[in-house]
Design a protein around this motif. Structure first.
Motif, PDB file in Angstrom:
ATOM      1  N   TYR A 290       0.805  -1.211   0.000  1.00  0.00           N
ATOM      2  CA  TYR A 290       0.000   0.000   0.000  1.00  0.00           C
ATOM      3  C   TYR A 290       0.847   1.275   0.000  1.00  0.00           C
ATOM      4  CZ  TYR A 290      -4.095  -2.853   0.223  1.00  0.00           C
ATOM      5  OH  TYR A 290      -5.087  -3.752  -0.110  1.00  0.00           O
ATOM      6  N   SER A 291       2.073   1.143  -0.498  1.00  0.00           N
ATOM      7  CA  SER A 291       2.898   2.316  -0.764  1.00  0.00           C
ATOM      8  C   SER A 291       2.778   2.672  -2.237  1.00  0.00           C
ATOM      9  CB  SER A 291       4.367   2.020  -0.426  1.00  0.00           C
ATOM     10  OG  SER A 291       4.901   1.058  -1.341  1.00  0.00           O
ATOM     11  N   ASP A 292       3.238   3.852  -2.594  1.00  0.00           N
ATOM     12  CA  ASP A 292       3.231   4.252  -4.001  1.00  0.00           C
ATOM     13  C   ASP A 292       4.533   3.799  -4.648  1.00  0.00           C
ATOM     14  OD1 ASP A 292       2.393   5.393  -6.369  1.00  0.00           O
ATOM     15  OD2 ASP A 292       3.202   7.374  -5.862  1.00  0.00           O
ATOM     16  N   GLU A 293       4.702   2.493  -4.719  1.00  0.00           N
ATOM     17  CA  GLU A 293       5.917   1.899  -5.263  1.00  0.00           C
ATOM     18  C   GLU A 293       5.558   0.805  -6.261  1.00  0.00           C
ATOM     19  OE1 GLU A 293       8.948   2.850  -4.649  1.00  0.00           O
ATOM     20  OE2 GLU A 293       8.539   4.246  -2.996  1.00  0.00           O
ATOM     21  N   SER A 294       6.407   0.665  -7.286  1.00  0.00           N
ATOM     22  CA  SER A 294       6.307  -0.506  -8.151  1.00  0.00           C
ATOM     23  C   SER A 294       6.846  -1.714  -7.414  1.00  0.00           C
ATOM     24  CB  SER A 294       7.110  -0.282  -9.442  1.00  0.00           C
ATOM     25  OG  SER A 294       6.524   0.715 -10.239  1.00  0.00           O
ATOM     26  N   LEU A 295       6.195  -2.847  -7.571  1.00  0.00           N
ATOM     27  CA  LEU A 295       6.563  -4.049  -6.830  1.00  0.00           C
ATOM     28  C   LEU A 295       6.903  -5.168  -7.800  1.00  0.00           C
ATOM     29  CD1 LEU A 295       3.613  -4.015  -4.256  1.00  0.00           C
ATOM     30  CD2 LEU A 295       5.887  -2.998  -3.963  1.00  0.00           C
ATOM     31  N   VAL A 296       8.062  -5.759  -7.627  1.00  0.00           N
ATOM     32  CA  VAL A 296       8.411  -6.947  -8.406  1.00  0.00           C
ATOM     33  C   VAL A 296       7.621  -8.118  -7.857  1.00  0.00           C
ATOM     34  CG1 VAL A 296      10.256  -8.546  -9.036  1.00  0.00           C
ATOM     35  CG2 VAL A 296      10.716  -6.086  -8.944  1.00  0.00           C
ATOM     36  N   THR A 297       6.875  -8.815  -8.714  1.00  0.00           N
ATOM     37  CA  THR A 297       6.008  -9.896  -8.262  1.00  0.00           C
ATOM     38  C   THR A 297       6.382 -11.255  -8.846  1.00  0.00           C
ATOM     39  OG1 THR A 297       4.459  -9.317 -10.048  1.00  0.00           O
ATOM     40  CG2 THR A 297       4.046  -8.357  -7.869  1.00  0.00           C
ATOM     41  N   GLN A 298       7.335 -11.282  -9.765  1.00  0.00           N
ATOM     42  CA  GLN A 298       7.798 -12.547 -10.317  1.00  0.00           C
ATOM     43  C   GLN A 298       9.198 -12.353 -10.879  1.00  0.00           C
ATOM     44  OE1 GLN A 298       5.395 -15.476 -12.979  1.00  0.00           O
ATOM     45  NE2 GLN A 298       6.679 -14.376 -14.424  1.00  0.00           N
ATOM     46  N   ASP A 299      10.054 -13.369 -10.728  1.00  0.00           N
ATOM     47  CA  ASP A 299      11.364 -13.320 -11.358  1.00  0.00           C
ATOM     48  C   ASP A 299      11.711 -14.680 -11.943  1.00  0.00           C
ATOM     49  OD1 ASP A 299      12.003 -14.857  -9.147  1.00  0.00           O
ATOM     50  OD2 ASP A 299      13.487 -13.478  -8.332  1.00  0.00           O
ATOM     51  N   LYS A 300      12.700 -14.680 -12.854  1.00  0.00           N
ATOM     52  CA  LYS A 300      13.158 -15.910 -13.496  1.00  0.00           C
ATOM     53  C   LYS A 300      14.669 -15.845 -13.684  1.00  0.00           C
ATOM     54  CE  LYS A 300       8.890 -17.063 -15.974  1.00  0.00           C
ATOM     55  NZ  LYS A 300       8.255 -17.348 -17.290  1.00  0.00           N
ATOM     56  N   PRO A 301      15.324 -17.003 -13.859  1.00  0.00           N
ATOM     57  CA  PRO A 301      16.777 -16.981 -14.071  1.00  0.00           C
ATOM     58  C   PRO A 301      17.144 -16.198 -15.327  1.00  0.00           C
ATOM     59  CG  PRO A 301      16.026 -19.201 -13.544  1.00  0.00           C
ATOM     60  CD  PRO A 301      14.796 -18.374 -13.771  1.00  0.00           C
ATOM     61  N   HIS A 302      18.261 -15.491 -15.262  1.00  0.00           N
ATOM     62  CA  HIS A 302      18.762 -14.734 -16.404  1.00  0.00           C
ATOM     63  C   HIS A 302      19.014 -15.678 -17.573  1.00  0.00           C
ATOM     64  CE1 HIS A 302      21.290 -12.118 -18.832  1.00  0.00           C
ATOM     65  NE2 HIS A 302      21.002 -11.114 -18.032  1.00  0.00           N
ATOM     66  N   ALA A 303      18.593 -15.231 -18.775  1.00  0.00           N
ATOM     67  CA  ALA A 303      18.678 -16.100 -19.952  1.00  0.00           C
ATOM     68  C   ALA A 303      20.108 -16.479 -20.305  1.00  0.00           C
ATOM     69  CB  ALA A 303      18.018 -15.410 -21.154  1.00  0.00           C
ATOM     70  N   ALA A 304      21.083 -15.627 -19.937  1.00  0.00           N
ATOM     71  CA  ALA A 304      22.479 -15.912 -20.259  1.00  0.00           C
ATOM     72  C   ALA A 304      23.127 -16.869 -19.269  1.00  0.00           C
ATOM     73  CB  ALA A 304      23.274 -14.615 -20.325  1.00  0.00           C
ATOM     74  N   GLY A 305      22.385 -17.274 -18.220  1.00  0.00           N
ATOM     75  CA  GLY A 305      22.915 -18.239 -17.265  1.00  0.00           C
ATOM     76  C   GLY A 305      23.890 -17.664 -16.254  1.00  0.00           C
ATOM     77  N   HIS A 306      23.826 -16.375 -15.975  1.00  0.00           N
ATOM     78  CA  HIS A 306      24.746 -15.755 -15.024  1.00  0.00           C
ATOM     79  C   HIS A 306      24.551 -16.347 -13.615  1.00  0.00           C
ATOM     80  CE1 HIS A 306      26.055 -13.040 -18.058  1.00  0.00           C
ATOM     81  NE2 HIS A 306      24.908 -12.350 -18.107  1.00  0.00           N
ATOM     82  N   ILE A 307      25.657 -16.487 -12.911  1.00  0.00           N
ATOM     83  CA  ILE A 307      25.654 -17.086 -11.579  1.00  0.00           C
ATOM     84  C   ILE A 307      26.130 -16.061 -10.559  1.00  0.00           C
ATOM     85  CG2 ILE A 307      26.578 -18.948 -10.138  1.00  0.00           C
ATOM     86  CD1 ILE A 307      24.704 -19.909 -12.330  1.00  0.00           C
ATOM     87  N   LEU A 308      25.461 -16.020  -9.400  1.00  0.00           N
ATOM     88  CA  LEU A 308      25.863 -15.151  -8.301  1.00  0.00           C
ATOM     89  C   LEU A 308      27.063 -15.743  -7.564  1.00  0.00           C
ATOM     90  CD1 LEU A 308      22.310 -14.376  -6.885  1.00  0.00           C
ATOM     91  CD2 LEU A 308      23.807 -12.751  -8.065  1.00  0.00           C
ATOM     92  N   PRO A 309      27.778 -14.927  -6.782  1.00  0.00           N
ATOM     93  CA  PRO A 309      28.902 -15.460  -5.988  1.00  0.00           C
ATOM     94  C   PRO A 309      28.490 -16.611  -5.074  1.00  0.00           C
ATOM     95  CG  PRO A 309      28.963 -13.062  -6.013  1.00  0.00           C
ATOM     96  CD  PRO A 309      27.682 -13.465  -6.672  1.00  0.00           C
ATOM     97  N   THR A 310      27.208 -16.673  -4.716  1.00  0.00           N
ATOM     98  CA  THR A 310      26.727 -17.760  -3.860  1.00  0.00           C
ATOM     99  C   THR A 310      26.577 -19.076  -4.622  1.00  0.00           C
ATOM    100  OG1 THR A 310      24.429 -17.161  -4.344  1.00  0.00           O
ATOM    101  CG2 THR A 310      25.468 -16.136  -2.403  1.00  0.00           C
ATOM    102  N   GLY A 311      26.708 -19.011  -5.956  1.00  0.00           N
ATOM    103  CA  GLY A 311      26.518 -20.203  -6.772  1.00  0.00           C
ATOM    104  C   GLY A 311      25.109 -20.334  -7.307  1.00  0.00           C
ATOM    105  N   GLU A 312      24.207 -19.496  -6.842  1.00  0.00           N
ATOM    106  CA  GLU A 312      22.835 -19.537  -7.314  1.00  0.00           C
ATOM    107  C   GLU A 312      22.702 -18.746  -8.612  1.00  0.00           C
ATOM    108  OE1 GLU A 312      20.502 -17.978  -4.176  1.00  0.00           O
ATOM    109  OE2 GLU A 312      20.769 -19.701  -2.854  1.00  0.00           O
ATOM    110  N   PRO A 313      21.727 -19.091  -9.447  1.00  0.00           N
ATOM    111  CA  PRO A 313      21.544 -18.349 -10.697  1.00  0.00           C
ATOM    112  C   PRO A 313      21.054 -16.927 -10.431  1.00  0.00           C
ATOM    113  CG  PRO A 313      19.766 -19.939 -10.384  1.00  0.00           C
ATOM    114  CD  PRO A 313      20.783 -20.232  -9.321  1.00  0.00           C
TER     115      PRO A 313
END
Length: 404
Positions: A71-94
């Motif tokens: 209920y703030s005046d903010e855009s909200l991310v409601t879904q995400d998916k793995p990056h198409a290029a297959g980039h990996i975070l330092p944690t090893g997760e996509p």
């Protein structure tokens, strides 16, 4: 699940939207007041050190933070998916990227007010997303007059349930929004909450004479450009770019891929470079000026990026401060901001085009035109041609679409 305490938050949000002038008409004020946003955003994602962190209304530990965000005046991310290029975070997760969001309420309010909706109109929405905007439209014109399309089956499935729970049954379609929904047309209004580099011809064909299209026309340099186009009797839409900033995710043809096709990294090719100089200081380029960036993407087709950074100087064998520009065809320019002893500035360019030459020309044009913002431009589109015009549609200055 029963959520407590949302009613006063919704009231506060609607009061703020009204007081700040985003909501003006009684019909839209009533629609926002009657539409609980939290029903359409049960999970949201907030940025964290490792990408995005999920907040859920189902988790008592998250609930207060979640409800405050909803209920703030903010855009909200409601879904995400793995990056198409297959980039990996330092944690090893996509690495995951946003693929759906709930638009900032003030922006949605301004868009709906600008759409000039009247009772009984048939409306096509491109980009169902959470279903929140379809609910607002259903309240305003009746759900039988609302058709909404999205490429992602999961989004349509969830939106259908949420709308049904609220008592609405608009027509929801799984499919490429660029094709519209001809079987349910023609339409009085088409509104899109997905960005487009040009106006799909199907939308023009499915629009009634006098009907309007409201959408986010964008490239990669400047995205906050909403245009309102009216269908004349000659099979053409024409209208201004509005003084309303709005930046949406790309309209894309593949639900499994979170990127527009042009965003995929092209095959790298080794291009020979040219070295030239300029008497004009690259440091004086308004690289962060949204108005200049908008004009540049009209001038430089396929422009990808423009920024200040560090670039390797082949003459000194060290990195130096530079203005760097790239385009999707592999063109690249690096203009060093520190002058040489004789006062000139060095430029290194590579790729099929000498794009810094266009940047310099655009800087002069930008000043000659009075440093115009996007709202000084407009759009014409028909089956054979599309272009952006400056000042008026029959004036001298015009640039062909698409922007990418």
């Amino acid at each position: 699940m029963t959520i407590l305490g949302w009613e006063p938050r919704l009231t506060t949000l609607v009061t703020a939207l009204t007081g700040e002038g985003h909501l003006r008409s009684k019909e839209w004020i009533d629609a926002f007041a009657a539409t609980p946003r939290h029903l359409f955003t049960p999970d949201v994602f907030v940025t964290s050190a490792n990408g995005y962190r999920r907040l859920s209304g189902d988790d008592p530990a998250d609930r207060d933070e979640w409800l405050s965000l909803v209920y703030s005046d903010e855009s909200l991310v409601t879904q995400d998916k793995p990056h198409a290029a297959g980039h990996i975070l330092p944690t090893g997760e996509p690495l995951r990227v946003p693929t759906s969001s709930s638009t900032m309420p003030s922006l949605m309010a301004r868009m709906l007010e600008a759409l000039d909706v009247r009772d009984g109109m048939k409306i096509l929405e491109i980009g169902t997303g959470t279903g929140y905007n379809a609910a607002l439209l259903s309240h305003r014109v009746g759900d039988r007059n609302v058709i909404s399309a999205d490429i992602d089956p999961a989004l349509v499935h969830h939106a259908t349930k949420r709308l049904t729970d609220l008592g609405y049954t608009p027509t929801l379609i799984i499919g490429d929004g660029a094709a519209g929904a001809p079987e349910h047309g023609p339409y009085d209004r088409i509104i899109t909450t997905a960005a487009i580099p040009e106006v799909p011809s199907a939308w023009i064909q499915q629009l009634k004479p006098g009907g309007k299209i409201l959408g986010n026309l964008r490239g990669d340099l400047a995205g906050g450009t909403l245009c309102l186009l009216t269908h004349d009797n000659d099979g053409e839409v024409i209208g201004p770019i509005l003084p309303i900033g709005g930046h949406f995710m790309w309209l894309r043809p593949d639900p499994a891929d979170p990127h527009h096709p042009h965003e995929h990294t092209p095959t790298q090719r080794r291009w020979p470079s040219s070295r030239t100089t300029t008497p004009l200081s690259p440091a004086d380029l308004p690289v962060d000026d949204e108005a200049f960036r908008f004009l540049l993407q009209l001038q430089l087709h396929g422009a990808q990026s423009l920024y200040r950074g560090r670039a390797f100087d082949p003459s000194t064998r060290r990195e130096r401060d530079a203005v760097i520009a790239t385009a999707h065809d592999g063109s690249r320019a690096e203009a060093f901001t520190e002058p040489e002893p004789e006062g000139a500035y060095q430029i290194v360019q590579s790729g099929p085009r000498r794009i810094f030459d266009t940047i310099e020309i655009t800087r002069h044009l930008f000043n000659d035109l009075g440093r115009p913002g996007p709202d000084k431009f407009g759009v014409v589109a028909n089956d054979s041609t599309q272009f952006v015009w400056f000042a008026n549609d029959d004036g001298w200055y015009r640039w062909p679409l698409p922007l990418i």
